[in-house]
Design a protein around this motif. Structure first.
Motif, PDB file in Angstrom:
ATOM      1  N   PHE A  84       0.836  -1.204   0.000  1.00 40.78           N
ATOM      2  CA  PHE A  84       0.000   0.000   0.000  1.00 40.78           C
ATOM      3  C   PHE A  84       0.871   1.254   0.000  1.00 40.78           C
ATOM      4  CE2 PHE A  84      -3.526  -2.669   1.559  1.00 40.78           C
ATOM      5  CZ  PHE A  84      -4.566  -2.137   0.826  1.00 40.78           C
ATOM      6  N   TYR A  85       1.827   1.296   0.924  1.00 38.74           N
ATOM      7  CA  TYR A  85       2.653   2.477   1.116  1.00 38.74           C
ATOM      8  C   TYR A  85       3.488   2.796  -0.123  1.00 38.74           C
ATOM      9  CZ  TYR A  85       5.862   5.660   3.461  1.00 38.74           C
ATOM     10  OH  TYR A  85       6.596   6.757   3.818  1.00 38.74           O
ATOM     11  N   LEU A  86       4.169   1.782  -0.649  1.00 36.92           N
ATOM     12  CA  LEU A  86       5.069   2.024  -1.774  1.00 36.92           C
ATOM     13  C   LEU A  86       4.327   2.293  -3.075  1.00 36.92           C
ATOM     14  CD1 LEU A  86       7.849  -0.564  -0.905  1.00 36.92           C
ATOM     15  CD2 LEU A  86       7.967   1.928  -0.720  1.00 36.92           C
ATOM     16  N   ASN A  87       3.123   1.752  -3.241  1.00 38.29           N
ATOM     17  CA  ASN A  87       2.327   2.093  -4.421  1.00 38.29           C
ATOM     18  C   ASN A  87       1.995   3.578  -4.435  1.00 38.29           C
ATOM     19  OD1 ASN A  87       2.206  -0.320  -5.805  1.00 38.29           O
ATOM     20  ND2 ASN A  87       0.367  -1.015  -4.750  1.00 38.29           N
ATOM     21  N   GLN A  88       1.574   4.097  -3.285  1.00 36.54           N
ATOM     22  CA  GLN A  88       1.247   5.521  -3.213  1.00 36.54           C
ATOM     23  C   GLN A  88       2.507   6.371  -3.385  1.00 36.54           C
ATOM     24  OE1 GLN A  88      -1.942   5.717  -3.411  1.00 36.54           O
ATOM     25  NE2 GLN A  88      -2.016   3.551  -2.919  1.00 36.54           N
ATOM     26  N   ALA A  89       3.607   5.928  -2.769  1.00 35.07           N
ATOM     27  CA  ALA A  89       4.860   6.680  -2.894  1.00 35.07           C
ATOM     28  C   ALA A  89       5.334   6.705  -4.344  1.00 35.07           C
ATOM     29  CB  ALA A  89       5.928   6.064  -1.992  1.00 35.07           C
ATOM     30  N   SER A  90       5.205   5.584  -5.054  1.00 33.98           N
ATOM     31  CA  SER A  90       5.647   5.558  -6.450  1.00 33.98           C
ATOM     32  C   SER A  90       4.787   6.475  -7.309  1.00 33.98           C
ATOM     33  CB  SER A  90       5.630   4.134  -6.998  1.00 33.98           C
ATOM     34  OG  SER A  90       4.312   3.661  -7.127  1.00 33.98           O
ATOM     35  N   GLU A  91       3.491   6.539  -7.013  1.00 35.43           N
ATOM     36  CA  GLU A  91       2.626   7.451  -7.762  1.00 35.43           C
ATOM     37  C   GLU A  91       3.021   8.905  -7.507  1.00 35.43           C
ATOM     38  OE1 GLU A  91      -2.108   8.492  -8.246  1.00 35.43           O
ATOM     39  OE2 GLU A  91      -1.534   6.511  -7.514  1.00 35.43           O
ATOM     40  N   MET A  92       3.359   9.219  -6.271  1.00 38.92           N
ATOM     41  CA  MET A  92       3.783  10.584  -5.948  1.00 38.92           C
ATOM     42  C   MET A  92       5.116  10.919  -6.603  1.00 38.92           C
ATOM     43  SD  MET A  92       2.629  10.900  -2.000  1.00 38.92           S
ATOM     44  CE  MET A  92       3.653  12.313  -1.801  1.00 38.92           C
ATOM     45  N   ILE A  93       6.043   9.957  -6.609  1.00 40.38           N
ATOM     46  CA  ILE A  93       7.345  10.181  -7.246  1.00 40.38           C
ATOM     47  C   ILE A  93       7.167  10.401  -8.743  1.00 40.38           C
ATOM     48  CG2 ILE A  93       9.533   9.055  -7.830  1.00 40.38           C
ATOM     49  CD1 ILE A  93       9.398   7.766  -5.006  1.00 40.38           C
ATOM     50  N   ASP A  94       6.295   9.606  -9.370  1.00 36.02           N
ATOM     51  CA  ASP A  94       6.033   9.785 -10.803  1.00 36.02           C
ATOM     52  C   ASP A  94       5.440  11.160 -11.098  1.00 36.02           C
ATOM     53  OD1 ASP A  94       6.984   7.250 -11.273  1.00 36.02           O
ATOM     54  OD2 ASP A  94       4.995   6.320 -11.409  1.00 36.02           O
ATOM     55  N   ARG A  95       4.502  11.599 -10.269  1.00 38.71           N
ATOM     56  CA  ARG A  95       3.904  12.928 -10.475  1.00 38.71           C
ATOM     57  C   ARG A  95       4.926  14.035 -10.275  1.00 38.71           C
ATOM     58  NH1 ARG A  95      -2.146  13.158  -9.870  1.00 38.71           N
ATOM     59  NH2 ARG A  95      -2.756  10.974  -9.794  1.00 38.71           N
ATOM     60  N   ALA A  96       5.830  13.852  -9.302  1.00 43.27           N
ATOM     61  CA  ALA A  96       6.864  14.868  -9.056  1.00 43.27           C
ATOM     62  C   ALA A  96       7.832  14.949 -10.224  1.00 43.27           C
ATOM     63  CB  ALA A  96       7.610  14.542  -7.764  1.00 43.27           C
ATOM     64  N   ILE A  97       8.134  13.817 -10.837  1.00 40.58           N
ATOM     65  CA  ILE A  97       9.029  13.812 -12.003  1.00 40.58           C
ATOM     66  C   ILE A  97       8.365  14.521 -13.180  1.00 40.58           C
ATOM     67  CG2 ILE A  97      10.098  12.312 -13.734  1.00 40.58           C
ATOM     68  CD1 ILE A  97      10.651  10.331 -11.437  1.00 40.58           C
ATOM     69  N   GLU A  98       7.058  14.297 -13.363  1.00 41.73           N
ATOM     70  CA  GLU A  98       6.325  14.943 -14.457  1.00 41.73           C
ATOM     71  C   GLU A  98       6.292  16.459 -14.294  1.00 41.73           C
ATOM     72  OE1 GLU A  98       2.459  13.206 -14.480  1.00 41.73           O
ATOM     73  OE2 GLU A  98       3.166  11.265 -15.207  1.00 41.73           O
ATOM     74  N   THR A  99       6.122  16.929 -13.065  1.00 43.03           N
ATOM     75  CA  THR A  99       6.004  18.370 -12.835  1.00 43.03           C
ATOM     76  C   THR A  99       7.354  19.060 -12.776  1.00 43.03           C
ATOM     77  OG1 THR A  99       5.974  18.082 -10.431  1.00 43.03           O
ATOM     78  CG2 THR A  99       3.843  18.122 -11.577  1.00 43.03           C
ATOM     79  N   GLU A 100       8.411  18.308 -12.616  1.00 47.04           N
ATOM     80  CA  GLU A 100       9.775  18.826 -12.561  1.00 47.04           C
ATOM     81  C   GLU A 100       9.988  19.809 -11.412  1.00 47.04           C
ATOM     82  OE1 GLU A 100      10.805  20.314 -16.421  1.00 47.04           O
ATOM     83  OE2 GLU A 100      10.498  18.375 -17.374  1.00 47.04           O
ATOM     84  N   ILE A 101       9.202  19.686 -10.353  1.00 47.44           N
ATOM     85  CA  ILE A 101       9.395  20.502  -9.157  1.00 47.44           C
ATOM     86  C   ILE A 101      10.406  19.785  -8.272  1.00 47.44           C
ATOM     87  CG2 ILE A 101       8.285  21.446  -7.099  1.00 47.44           C
ATOM     88  CD1 ILE A 101       5.685  21.546  -8.701  1.00 47.44           C
ATOM     89  N   VAL A 102      11.346  20.541  -7.714  1.00 46.88           N
ATOM     90  CA  VAL A 102      12.368  19.952  -6.852  1.00 46.88           C
ATOM     91  C   VAL A 102      11.908  20.057  -5.406  1.00 46.88           C
ATOM     92  CG1 VAL A 102      14.760  20.116  -6.097  1.00 46.88           C
ATOM     93  CG2 VAL A 102      14.166  20.571  -8.480  1.00 46.88           C
ATOM     94  N   PHE A 103      11.822  18.909  -4.738  1.00 45.27           N
ATOM     95  CA  PHE A 103      11.433  18.862  -3.336  1.00 45.27           C
ATOM     96  C   PHE A 103      12.674  18.582  -2.496  1.00 45.27           C
ATOM     97  CE2 PHE A 103       7.565  17.765  -5.606  1.00 45.27           C
ATOM     98  CZ  PHE A 103       6.615  18.510  -4.938  1.00 45.27           C
ATOM     99  N   LYS A 104      12.756  19.210  -1.337  1.00 42.15           N
ATOM    100  CA  LYS A 104      13.869  18.986  -0.413  1.00 42.15           C
ATOM    101  C   LYS A 104      13.314  18.457   0.889  1.00 42.15           C
ATOM    102  CE  LYS A 104      17.050  21.551  -2.658  1.00 42.15           C
ATOM    103  NZ  LYS A 104      18.256  21.833  -2.996  1.00 42.15           N
ATOM    104  N   PRO A 105      13.692  17.301   1.379  1.00 41.75           N
ATOM    105  CA  PRO A 105      14.410  16.240   0.675  1.00 41.75           C
ATOM    106  C   PRO A 105      13.516  15.631  -0.404  1.00 41.75           C
ATOM    107  CG  PRO A 105      13.701  15.426   2.808  1.00 41.75           C
ATOM    108  CD  PRO A 105      13.340  16.882   2.754  1.00 41.75           C
ATOM    109  N   SER A 106      14.150  14.939  -1.301  1.00 40.16           N
ATOM    110  CA  SER A 106      13.406  14.374  -2.426  1.00 40.16           C
ATOM    111  C   SER A 106      12.429  13.305  -1.930  1.00 40.16           C
ATOM    112  CB  SER A 106      14.378  13.769  -3.436  1.00 40.16           C
ATOM    113  OG  SER A 106      15.004  12.635  -2.883  1.00 40.16           O
ATOM    114  N   PHE A 107      11.446  13.009  -2.765  1.00 38.42           N
ATOM    115  CA  PHE A 107      10.470  11.983  -2.401  1.00 38.42           C
ATOM    116  C   PHE A 107      11.131  10.628  -2.193  1.00 38.42           C
ATOM    117  CE2 PHE A 107       6.403  14.055  -4.292  1.00 38.42           C
ATOM    118  CZ  PHE A 107       6.374  14.932  -3.219  1.00 38.42           C
TER     119      PHE A 107
END
Length: 154
Positions: A84-107
């Motif tokens: 459950f946890y990693l599925n949601q995290a992977s979806e968030m990481i994919d969305r962050a890559i698409e938007t090209e916004i830099v998060f500190k610390p990274s997802f």
């Protein structure tokens, strides 16, 4: 009932401490911030928050069972919670890559350390299983090699 609990040693205690630290960082601190953010500020992504919350709760149950030294019993909770946890995290990481916004610390640094929790959970369950199996084999060998009483000894 005696096989449900494994006798801890320094390795298992160190693994539980590491698991707890990673859980606090990844599944409590960052997942909690994400859940709060998605439920309060971005309800259109509340499905991500629900998945992370479900995963975090199951992983927490797994950790509680680890502290009760029930390593085999905790494994299904950790595996399902991690899914459950990693599925949601992977979806968030994919969305962050698409938007090209830099998060500190990274997802990746926020959410993916939970993989270490899963791996250590599997290792602890395997150690516990091997302990049970070796005790069973030793008892079987002791029974098979014990001297037998003869019928003629009456």
């Amino acid at each position: 009932m005696k096989n449900l609990r494994y006798t801890d040693n320094k390795l298992t205690i160190a693994a539980k401490v590491l698991i707890t630290l990673i859980f606090v960082w990844s599944c409590f601190l960052w997942s909690g911030a994400t859940i709060f953010n998605f439920y309060i500020r971005m309800p259109e992504y509340s499905h991500l928050a629900t998945g992370m919350l479900t995963g975090s709760i199951l992983i927490f149950i797994s950790i509680v069972l680890m502290y009760f030294r029930m390593y085999i019993l905790q494994l299904p909770f950790c595996v399902v919670g991690s899914i459950f946890y990693l599925n949601q995290a992977s979806e968030m990481i994919d969305r962050a890559i698409e938007t090209e916004i830099v998060f500190k610390p990274s997802f990746e640094l926020r959410y993916l350390p939970e993989i270490v929790v899963l791996l250590l959970s599997i290792v602890l369950a395997m150690i516990h299983f091997w302990s049970i199996e070796s005790k069973r084999i030793a008892a079987k060998n002791e029974f098979n090699n014990s001297p037998s009483k003869s019928i003629l000894d009456d």
